[in-house]
Motif scaffolding. Structure first.
Motif, PDB file in Angstrom:
ATOM      1  N   TYR A  79       0.836  -1.206   0.000  1.00 31.85           N
ATOM      2  CA  TYR A  79       0.000   0.000   0.000  1.00 31.85           C
ATOM      3  C   TYR A  79       0.870   1.256   0.000  1.00 31.85           C
ATOM      4  O   TYR A  79       0.628   2.193  -0.770  1.00 31.85           O
ATOM      5  N   LEU A  80       1.908   1.274   0.840  1.00 35.10           N
ATOM      6  CA  LEU A  80       2.787   2.449   0.915  1.00 35.10           C
ATOM      7  C   LEU A  80       3.576   2.622  -0.374  1.00 35.10           C
ATOM      8  O   LEU A  80       3.803   3.749  -0.827  1.00 35.10           O
ATOM      9  N   GLU A  81       3.999   1.500  -0.971  1.00 32.09           N
ATOM     10  CA  GLU A  81       4.712   1.592  -2.250  1.00 32.09           C
ATOM     11  C   GLU A  81       3.808   2.187  -3.322  1.00 32.09           C
ATOM     12  O   GLU A  81       4.248   3.005  -4.147  1.00 32.09           O
ATOM     13  N   ALA A  82       2.540   1.781  -3.325  1.00 36.82           N
ATOM     14  CA  ALA A  82       1.602   2.313  -4.316  1.00 36.82           C
ATOM     15  C   ALA A  82       1.365   3.802  -4.098  1.00 36.82           C
ATOM     16  O   ALA A  82       1.275   4.579  -5.054  1.00 36.82           O
ATOM     17  N   CYS A  83       1.282   4.220  -2.831  1.00 36.08           N
ATOM     18  CA  CYS A  83       1.073   5.646  -2.530  1.00 36.08           C
ATOM     19  C   CYS A  83       2.262   6.479  -2.965  1.00 36.08           C
ATOM     20  O   CYS A  83       2.129   7.641  -3.336  1.00 36.08           O
ATOM     21  N   ASP A  84       3.459   5.860  -2.906  1.00 36.82           N
ATOM     22  CA  ASP A  84       4.697   6.578  -3.169  1.00 36.82           C
ATOM     23  C   ASP A  84       5.184   6.404  -4.604  1.00 36.82           C
ATOM     24  O   ASP A  84       6.224   6.926  -4.974  1.00 36.82           O
ATOM     25  N   ALA A  85       4.424   5.676  -5.398  1.00 37.00           N
ATOM     26  CA  ALA A  85       4.898   5.328  -6.744  1.00 37.00           C
ATOM     27  C   ALA A  85       5.014   6.559  -7.639  1.00 37.00           C
ATOM     28  O   ALA A  85       4.213   7.489  -7.562  1.00 37.00           O
ATOM     29  N   THR A  86       6.028   6.555  -8.481  1.00 34.87           N
ATOM     30  CA  THR A  86       6.235   7.623  -9.451  1.00 34.87           C
ATOM     31  C   THR A  86       5.531   7.253 -10.750  1.00 34.87           C
ATOM     32  O   THR A  86       5.706   6.145 -11.251  1.00 34.87           O
ATOM     33  N   PRO A  87       4.715   8.155 -11.298  1.00 23.28           N
ATOM     34  CA  PRO A  87       4.038   7.845 -12.571  1.00 23.28           C
ATOM     35  C   PRO A  87       5.048   7.471 -13.651  1.00 23.28           C
ATOM     36  O   PRO A  87       6.134   8.050 -13.727  1.00 23.28           O
ATOM     37  N   ASP A  88       4.696   6.509 -14.483  1.00 25.87           N
ATOM     38  CA  ASP A  88       5.619   6.026 -15.504  1.00 25.87           C
ATOM     39  C   ASP A  88       6.125   7.144 -16.411  1.00 25.87           C
ATOM     40  O   ASP A  88       7.291   7.139 -16.822  1.00 25.87           O
ATOM     41  N   GLU A  89       5.246   8.105 -16.707  1.00 32.42           N
ATOM     42  CA  GLU A  89       5.657   9.140 -17.651  1.00 32.42           C
ATOM     43  C   GLU A  89       6.704  10.096 -17.075  1.00 32.42           C
ATOM     44  O   GLU A  89       7.320  10.880 -17.800  1.00 32.42           O
ATOM     45  N   SER A  90       6.932  10.035 -15.755  1.00 33.33           N
ATOM     46  CA  SER A  90       7.914  10.925 -15.127  1.00 33.33           C
ATOM     47  C   SER A  90       9.337  10.397 -15.245  1.00 33.33           C
ATOM     48  O   SER A  90      10.295  11.156 -15.098  1.00 33.33           O
ATOM     49  N   TRP A  91       9.496   9.093 -15.495  1.00 33.64           N
ATOM     50  CA  TRP A  91      10.838   8.518 -15.576  1.00 33.64           C
ATOM     51  C   TRP A  91      11.494   8.907 -16.896  1.00 33.64           C
ATOM     52  O   TRP A  91      10.876   8.848 -17.947  1.00 33.64           O
ATOM     53  N   MET A  92      12.772   9.290 -16.825  1.00 32.43           N
ATOM     54  CA  MET A  92      13.536   9.660 -18.018  1.00 32.43           C
ATOM     55  C   MET A  92      14.831   8.877 -18.033  1.00 32.43           C
ATOM     56  O   MET A  92      15.391   8.557 -16.970  1.00 32.43           O
TER      57      MET A  92
END
Length: 211
Positions: A128-141
């Motif tokens: 649950y905490l990992e999901a709350c803290d997840a970075t949207p895929d489009e933000s990764w470069m």
């Protein structure tokens, strides 16, 4: 099923268990006792203990002709979630440990089952905490893209990730990071939360001053 939603009217067995559930004629009274315990004495226990004991007590009665295991796990998680915790994720690879813990509880030793449910709740909380803290895929470069708009080379950004100073994620075998993560790194440097300096053997372009 013709008995769906009704107490069983015949004998049942628990697959993989030596425990013999009580006769069908005793089921209504035993389930009334189970509910009374939940509303009274069970309230004195902490949430994990109460939910675990309720789960085992339900399975011990085995009140339905079929579906008791699934219903018992739903009861477990209903009680946990009503109490404010994530559900207990009793994963498939935990099956043997779960059955062994139930067998211990059948003999009055509840420690293994309590520990297993506690670890399952902890695993659910981690997800649950990992999901709350997840970075949207489009933000990764890619690091080469990120390096083009920063004073750091892609090689140096990869080094920072490996040192745990910069948030990163491997995608397709290559490191990626985000502009937000790089901004946090700059903030850590500015406020002294990460020591200044550069890795030995790097050129000025590879490792600009972290000031």
């Amino acid at each position: 099923m013709d008995e769906a939603g009704q107490w069983r009217r015949g004998a049942v067995s628990i697959r993989g268990s030596l425990l013999q559930p009580p006769p069908a004629r005793e089921v209504p009274a035993l389930m009334s006792q189970w509910l009374a315990w939940l509303d009274a004495d069970g309230q004195q226990d902490d949430l994990i203990t109460r939910a675990t004991l309720a789960h085992h007590g339900f399975l011990a009665v085995h009140p339905f002709r079929d579906g008791n295991g699934r219903t018992g796990r739903l009861v477990l998680n209903l009680l946990l979630m009503r109490g404010g915790t994530p559900p207990a994720l009793l994963l498939q690879e935990w099956r043997l440990g779960y059955l062994a813990a139930l067998a211990q509880a059948d003999r009055g030793r509840f420690g293994p089952l309590l520990n297993l449910v506690g670890r399952a709740v902890e695993s659910g909380l981690d997800l649950y905490l990992e999901a709350c803290d997840a970075t949207p895929d489009e933000s990764w470069m890619s690091l080469s893209t990120l390096a083009a708009t920063s004073p750091y080379s892609a090689e140096y950004l990869a080094l920072l990730i490996r040192k745990g100073r910069l948030e990163g994620s491997k995608r397709g075998g290559r490191w990626h990071s985000t502009s937000a993560a790089l901004a946090r790194y700059h903030d850590d440097i500015t406020n002294g939360r990460i020591p200044r300096g550069r890795p030995p053997g790097r050129t000025t372009r590879d490792a600009p001053s972290e000031g």
